[in-house]
Design a protein around this motif. Structure first.
Motif, mmCIF file in Angstrom:
data_model
loop_
_atom_site.group_PDB
_atom_site.id
_atom_site.type_symbol
_atom_site.label_atom_id
_atom_site.label_comp_id
_atom_site.label_asym_id
_atom_site.label_seq_id
_atom_site.Cartn_x
_atom_site.Cartn_y
_atom_site.Cartn_z
ATOM 1 N N SER A 78 1.027 -1.292 0.412
ATOM 2 C CA SER A 78 0.220 -0.021 0.090
ATOM 3 C C SER A 78 0.609 1.313 0.249
ATOM 4 O O SER A 78 0.364 2.400 -0.912
ATOM 5 C CB SER A 78 -1.067 0.193 1.408
ATOM 6 O OG SER A 78 -1.799 -0.434 1.183
ATOM 7 N N ASP A 134 2.584 -3.097 -10.527
ATOM 8 C CA ASP A 134 1.746 -2.985 -9.470
ATOM 9 C C ASP A 134 2.759 -4.898 -9.387
ATOM 10 O O ASP A 134 1.374 -5.530 -9.753
ATOM 11 C CB ASP A 134 0.165 -3.138 -8.922
ATOM 12 C CG ASP A 134 -0.109 -3.330 -7.665
ATOM 13 O OD1 ASP A 134 1.026 -4.725 -7.091
ATOM 14 O OD2 ASP A 134 -0.093 -3.431 -6.645
ATOM 15 N N LYS A 150 6.318 -8.670 -0.580
ATOM 16 C CA LYS A 150 5.498 -9.453 -0.069
ATOM 17 C C LYS A 150 6.614 -10.739 -0.587
ATOM 18 O O LYS A 150 7.399 -10.200 -0.004
ATOM 19 C CB LYS A 150 4.204 -10.201 -1.350
ATOM 20 C CG LYS A 150 3.113 -9.594 -1.086
ATOM 21 C CD LYS A 150 1.901 -10.368 -1.280
ATOM 22 C CE LYS A 150 0.501 -9.619 -1.090
ATOM 23 N NZ LYS A 150 -0.340 -9.318 -0.194
HETATM 24 C C1 LIG Z 1 -1.054 -6.110 -6.148
HETATM 25 C C2 LIG Z 1 -1.423 -6.057 -4.539
HETATM 26 N N1 LIG Z 1 -0.768 -4.131 -4.410
HETATM 27 C C3 LIG Z 1 -1.163 -3.993 -3.181
HETATM 28 C C4 LIG Z 1 -1.396 -4.837 -2.248
HETATM 29 C C5 LIG Z 1 -1.643 -4.622 -0.791
HETATM 30 O O1 LIG Z 1 -0.101 -4.773 -0.056
HETATM 31 P P1 LIG Z 1 -0.114 -4.136 1.273
HETATM 32 O O2 LIG Z 1 -1.088 -5.285 2.291
HETATM 33 O O3 LIG Z 1 1.381 -4.585 2.476
HETATM 34 O O4 LIG Z 1 0.017 -2.597 1.724
HETATM 35 C C6 LIG Z 1 -1.393 -5.947 -1.981
HETATM 36 C C7 LIG Z 1 -1.402 -6.765 -1.050
HETATM 37 O O5 LIG Z 1 -2.124 -8.011 -1.502
HETATM 38 C C8 LIG Z 1 -1.815 -6.345 -3.621
HETATM 39 O O6 LIG Z 1 -1.156 -8.394 -3.248
#
Ligand SMILES: Cc1ncc(COP(=O)(O)O)c(C=O)c1O
Length: 458
Positions: A115, A254, A283
């Motif tokens: 995020s 992304d 991740k």
């Molecule tokens: C494609 C994608 N973008 C952004 C995020 C957000 O990541 P975070 O949960 O580390 O903020 C996720 C989380 O699952 C995701 O799958």
């Protein structure tokens, strides 16, 4: 003293949980893990079919990551990157990511979550267009069913109702275009290519309706994850990128789920021919062992930002823990392990077992579509296979299958009635066979119950 479950119900505010129902169902308390398995308090083992939250690529119990973290904790447990300060793990990680990512003349900004990386991308896009003297070019387009995070701005990009409803989102200036799910949204007689062309035309119409001089960027996951594992149709990104280029709209890939091997190449952008101006990763960057993310920006994106920061006196953005030395050291070691163990080669070797097994589930009476590539996939549960009629959401059929899978020792995730599978990348062919057999058992049991309840069509 209370049990962990009692204390959980009393005090823990759970993310992504039915808070009303949680006190009755209680938590599943996981105590440890090894390889692709995790264990609960009672010692029951589960195969983690979603690698935690699509992140634990190396599985549980990777000693080298624990060692590196401990060593970094002793040497330099904290330092930051503000005001020209630096530390070796942060710098070396930026160098490694710039070398790996298909982003020209890359500069790397480090953050702590997907995020935050996407939120930072939005801010940089706005900042850059102010720097370029085009303050009206600020709107950002994402897609229906996209998932880009949960901050105010990224939840606005996310195209899923639960992330916006009652949160007073989306904010202004965020637009959505159609989801590239051919099986669900393709029209009768329309080929994949024609569907892709229609989606690209819709995007162009939206840009023209808003005015190209007001549209700054387009965000896309190469394979949509939390929206239900949606693999783009043939030719989709080629057509979309032609539209973006024509109207000078930046492409942000992304790669939070698809980065580091999930689709069988290092980045989903390589699998699907994306040429992103900016890319976000998280991740798998640390195999989920510590929170870290990165925003990788091309030189042509960075240069105007640099000039604007020069005029203002500082680039006024940064996170206390962004590029923290401990997760950065763990991420560097993770990248080293991916290369040494040829994780990409392993994914390509075992992926057919997972994908063929998923496609075989297509014959199951509950399954409308089985889809995926590499080590990511999903099955879509439907009330009527031929008509592709979805179940009444009140029946929560996806959640039912997930609960049955959990009882059978397999942790999965339902996104509506799409049930996703994305095991750790180290999964063996034998473990894939186990996953598929537990998955099939869950589908059979759920089917039996639905049949007995009389909710299935003829
Ligand atoms: C494609 C994608 N973008 C952004 C995020 C957000 O990541 P975070 O949960 O580390 O903020 C996720 C989380 O699952 C995701 O799958």
């Amino acid at each position: 003293m209370s049990t962990v479950a009692e204390a959980d119900i009393a005090h823990l505010f759970h993310p992504y949980t039915n808070l009303e129902r949680h006190p009755e169902t209680g938590p599943l308390v996981i105590t440890h893990g090894k390889g692709v398995r995790v264990y609960d308090e009672a010692g029951k083992d589960y195969i983690e079919g979603l690698a935690g939250l699509w992140c634990t690529a190396l599985g549980w119990g990777e000693e080298r990551l624990a060692e590196v973290a401990a060593e970094q904790m002793r040497t330099l447990p904290f330092y930051h990157l503000f005001t020209s300060k630096a530390h070796q793990p942060g710098v070396r990680l930026a160098e490694a990511l710039a070398a790996l990512a298909p982003v020209p003349d890359a500069k790397v900004f480090l953050a702590c979550s997907g995020s935050e990386a996407n939120d930072t991308a939005i801010k940089m896009i706005w900042y850059r267009n102010n720097a370029l003297g085009r303050p009206a070019k600020k709107k950002i387009i994402a897609r229906e069913r996209a998932y880009h995070g949960v901050t105010v701005a990224t939840a606005s990009l996310t195209g899923l109702p639960v992330n916006q409803r009652s949160f007073d989102l989306p904010i202004a200036g965020i637009l959505h275009t159609g989801c590239p799910h051919y099986w669900r949204y393709g029209e009768k007689g329309e080929t994949e290519e024609q569907f892709a062309a229609r989606r690209a035309e819709e995007l162009e119409k939206l840009i023209l309706a808003e005015g190209p001089d007001t549209v700054a960027a387009f965000f896309a996951e190469p394979v949509m994850g939390a929206g239900g594992v949606i693999v783009p149709p043939a030719g989709y990104f080629e057509k979309i990128q032609a539209v973006l280029k024509k109207h000078d709209v930046l492409l942000v890939a992304d790669e939070v789920i698809t980065g580091f091997g999930r689709t069988g190449t290092m980045f989903g952008s390589e699998t699907f021919g994306l040429k992103p101006d900016m890319m976000t990763v998280a991740k798998g960057l640390s195999s989920g062992y510590l929170p870290i993310s990165a925003l990788i920006v091309a030189g042509h994106v960075y240069e105007p930002i640099k000039a604007e920061a020069g005029r203002i006196g500082v680039f006024g953005h940064g996170l206390t823990y962004g590029g923290h030395p401990v997760p950065a050291a763990v991420a560097l070691e993770t990248l080293k392990i991916y290369a040494e163990r040829d994780i990409l080669g392993h994914v390509r070797k075992v992926a057919p077992a997972l994908q063929d097994g998923l496609r075989a589930l297509q014959q199951h009476p509950l399954v409308g579509e089985a889809r995926g590539l590499g080590l990511i996939g999903a099955v879509e549960l439907v009330a009527d296979k031929d008509a592709r009629t979805p179940f009444d959401p009140k029946l929560a059929v996806g959640a039912k299958v997930v609960a049955k899978a959990q009882a059978n020792g397999l942790i999965l995730r339902a996104m509506g009635d799409a049930v996703a599978l994305a095991p750790p990348l180290i999964v063996s062919e034998g473990e894939i066979v186990e996953i598929l057999s537990r998955f099939r058992a869950a589908l059979d049991e759920a089917h039996g119950e639905l049949e007995a309840a009389g909710v299935l069509g003829e």
